[in-house]
Write a protein that holds these residues in place. Structure first.
Motif, mmCIF file in Angstrom:
data_model
loop_
_atom_site.group_PDB
_atom_site.id
_atom_site.type_symbol
_atom_site.label_atom_id
_atom_site.label_comp_id
_atom_site.label_asym_id
_atom_site.label_seq_id
_atom_site.Cartn_x
_atom_site.Cartn_y
_atom_site.Cartn_z
ATOM 1 N N GLY A 104 0.779 -1.228 0.000
ATOM 2 C CA GLY A 104 0.000 0.000 0.000
ATOM 3 C C GLY A 104 0.809 1.275 0.000
ATOM 4 O O GLY A 104 0.249 2.371 0.005
ATOM 5 N N SER A 105 2.130 1.147 0.010
ATOM 6 C CA SER A 105 2.995 2.328 0.046
ATOM 7 C C SER A 105 3.892 2.383 -1.180
ATOM 8 O O SER A 105 4.200 1.362 -1.797
ATOM 9 N N TYR A 106 4.316 3.590 -1.485
ATOM 10 C CA TYR A 106 5.211 3.816 -2.622
ATOM 11 C C TYR A 106 6.525 4.386 -2.111
ATOM 12 O O TYR A 106 6.530 5.282 -1.270
ATOM 13 N N ARG A 107 7.623 3.861 -2.630
ATOM 14 C CA ARG A 107 8.956 4.347 -2.264
ATOM 15 C C ARG A 107 9.742 4.612 -3.532
ATOM 16 O O ARG A 107 9.968 3.698 -4.331
ATOM 17 N N PRO A 108 10.141 5.873 -3.746
ATOM 18 C CA PRO A 108 10.955 6.163 -4.933
ATOM 19 C C PRO A 108 12.282 5.421 -4.866
ATOM 20 O O PRO A 108 12.808 5.159 -3.777
ATOM 21 N N GLY A 109 12.821 5.082 -6.028
ATOM 22 C CA GLY A 109 14.136 4.471 -6.071
ATOM 23 C C GLY A 109 15.197 5.447 -5.604
ATOM 24 O O GLY A 109 15.028 6.666 -5.685
ATOM 25 N N SER A 110 16.287 4.905 -5.087
ATOM 26 C CA SER A 110 17.361 5.762 -4.594
ATOM 27 C C SER A 110 18.256 6.174 -5.753
ATOM 28 O O SER A 110 18.497 5.394 -6.665
ATOM 29 N N GLY A 111 18.715 7.400 -5.712
ATOM 30 C CA GLY A 111 19.586 7.900 -6.770
ATOM 31 C C GLY A 111 18.850 8.804 -7.734
ATOM 32 O O GLY A 111 17.642 8.714 -7.930
ATOM 33 N N SER A 112 19.612 9.678 -8.332
ATOM 34 C CA SER A 112 19.030 10.681 -9.226
ATOM 35 C C SER A 112 18.423 10.077 -10.484
ATOM 36 O O SER A 112 17.577 10.702 -11.133
ATOM 37 N N ASP A 113 18.831 8.861 -10.852
ATOM 38 C CA ASP A 113 18.285 8.234 -12.054
ATOM 39 C C ASP A 113 16.800 7.946 -11.948
ATOM 40 O O ASP A 113 16.140 7.684 -12.956
ATOM 41 N N PHE A 114 16.259 7.966 -10.732
ATOM 42 C CA PHE A 114 14.855 7.650 -10.537
ATOM 43 C C PHE A 114 13.984 8.899 -10.446
ATOM 44 O O PHE A 114 12.789 8.797 -10.174
ATOM 45 N N TRP A 115 14.575 10.063 -10.656
ATOM 46 C CA TRP A 115 13.834 11.317 -10.556
ATOM 47 C C TRP A 115 13.987 12.137 -11.830
ATOM 48 O O TRP A 115 15.058 12.172 -12.438
ATOM 49 N N GLY A 116 12.891 12.810 -12.209
ATOM 50 C CA GLY A 116 12.986 13.775 -13.278
ATOM 51 C C GLY A 116 13.492 15.105 -12.755
ATOM 52 O O GLY A 116 13.684 15.285 -11.552
ATOM 53 N N GLN A 117 13.692 16.037 -13.675
ATOM 54 C CA GLN A 117 14.221 17.344 -13.307
ATOM 55 C C GLN A 117 13.140 18.291 -12.788
ATOM 56 O O GLN A 117 13.454 19.319 -12.185
ATOM 57 N N GLY A 118 11.908 17.960 -13.023
ATOM 58 C CA GLY A 118 10.810 18.784 -12.526
ATOM 59 C C GLY A 118 10.238 19.697 -13.589
ATOM 60 O O GLY A 118 10.926 20.101 -14.530
ATOM 61 N N THR A 119 8.958 20.000 -13.459
ATOM 62 C CA THR A 119 8.282 20.930 -14.351
ATOM 63 C C THR A 119 7.421 21.868 -13.489
ATOM 64 O O THR A 119 6.734 21.428 -12.570
ATOM 65 N N GLN A 120 7.475 23.150 -13.802
ATOM 66 C CA GLN A 120 6.788 24.155 -12.983
ATOM 67 C C GLN A 120 5.314 24.245 -13.358
ATOM 68 O O GLN A 120 4.967 24.334 -14.545
ATOM 69 N N VAL A 121 4.476 24.240 -12.341
ATOM 70 C CA VAL A 121 3.045 24.492 -12.505
ATOM 71 C C VAL A 121 2.711 25.712 -11.656
ATOM 72 O O VAL A 121 2.972 25.738 -10.452
ATOM 73 N N SER A 122 2.145 26.716 -12.292
ATOM 74 C CA SER A 122 1.775 27.951 -11.584
ATOM 75 C C SER A 122 0.301 28.235 -11.838
ATOM 76 O O SER A 122 -0.132 28.292 -12.991
ATOM 77 N N VAL A 123 -0.443 28.411 -10.752
ATOM 78 C CA VAL A 123 -1.884 28.646 -10.845
ATOM 79 C C VAL A 123 -2.187 30.015 -10.240
ATOM 80 O O VAL A 123 -1.899 30.268 -9.075
ATOM 81 N N SER A 124 -2.753 30.874 -11.046
ATOM 82 C CA SER A 124 -3.072 32.229 -10.579
ATOM 83 C C SER A 124 -4.535 32.300 -10.170
ATOM 84 O O SER A 124 -5.393 31.614 -10.733
ATOM 85 N N SER A 125 -4.802 33.162 -9.213
ATOM 86 C CA SER A 125 -6.183 33.287 -8.708
ATOM 87 C C SER A 125 -6.973 34.291 -9.524
ATOM 88 O O SER A 125 -6.442 35.017 -10.344
#
Length: 125
Positions: A104-125
């Motif tokens: 029932g739980s999720y654990r990311p793999g260790s090391g940078s190879d298991f992560w993306g660089q990220g993408t920005q989401v900005s929500v304005s009111s």
């Protein structure tokens, strides 16, 4: 190596939708569970949602339940996050990860190879 790569972030008004995509190395990623995390300025990174390798088990943070939908592509090396009815509190950098599902739980793999660089989401009111 998994090396996820995110796409689809942007700037939107509250109430609108965005769809994030994550593509990972096809040779090794199909057996992994995958998940989306986000990190807002001044806050810790938090788990938004995860999906098991078959795509039949999903989990959502309470803050996004009913608004976000996670899915995997047919080739299993891709993952998506459909984000509807966005609110300013959803503003963050969103990261794709590959990892392991157990009990029932999720654990990311260790090391940078298991992560993306990220993408920005900005929500304005």
């Amino acid at each position: 190596q998994v090396q996820p790569v995110e796409s689809g972030g942007g700037v939107v008004q509250a109430g609108r939708s965005l769809k994030l995509s994550c593509a990972a190395s096809a040779r090794t990623s199909s057996d992994y569970a995958m998940g989306w995390f986000r990190q807002a300025p001044g806050k810790e990174r938090e788990l938004v949602s995860f999906i098991n390798w078959r795509g039949d088990i999903t989990h959502y943070a309470d803050s996004v339940k009913g608004r976000f939908t996670i899915s995997r592509g047919s080739a299993k090396n891709s993952m998506y996050l459909q984000m509807d009815n966005l609110v300013p509190e959803d503003t963050a950098v969103y990261y794709c990860s590959a990892g392991y599902y157990s009990g029932g739980s999720y654990r990311p793999g260790s090391g940078s190879d298991f992560w993306g660089q990220g993408t920005q989401v900005s929500v304005s009111s």
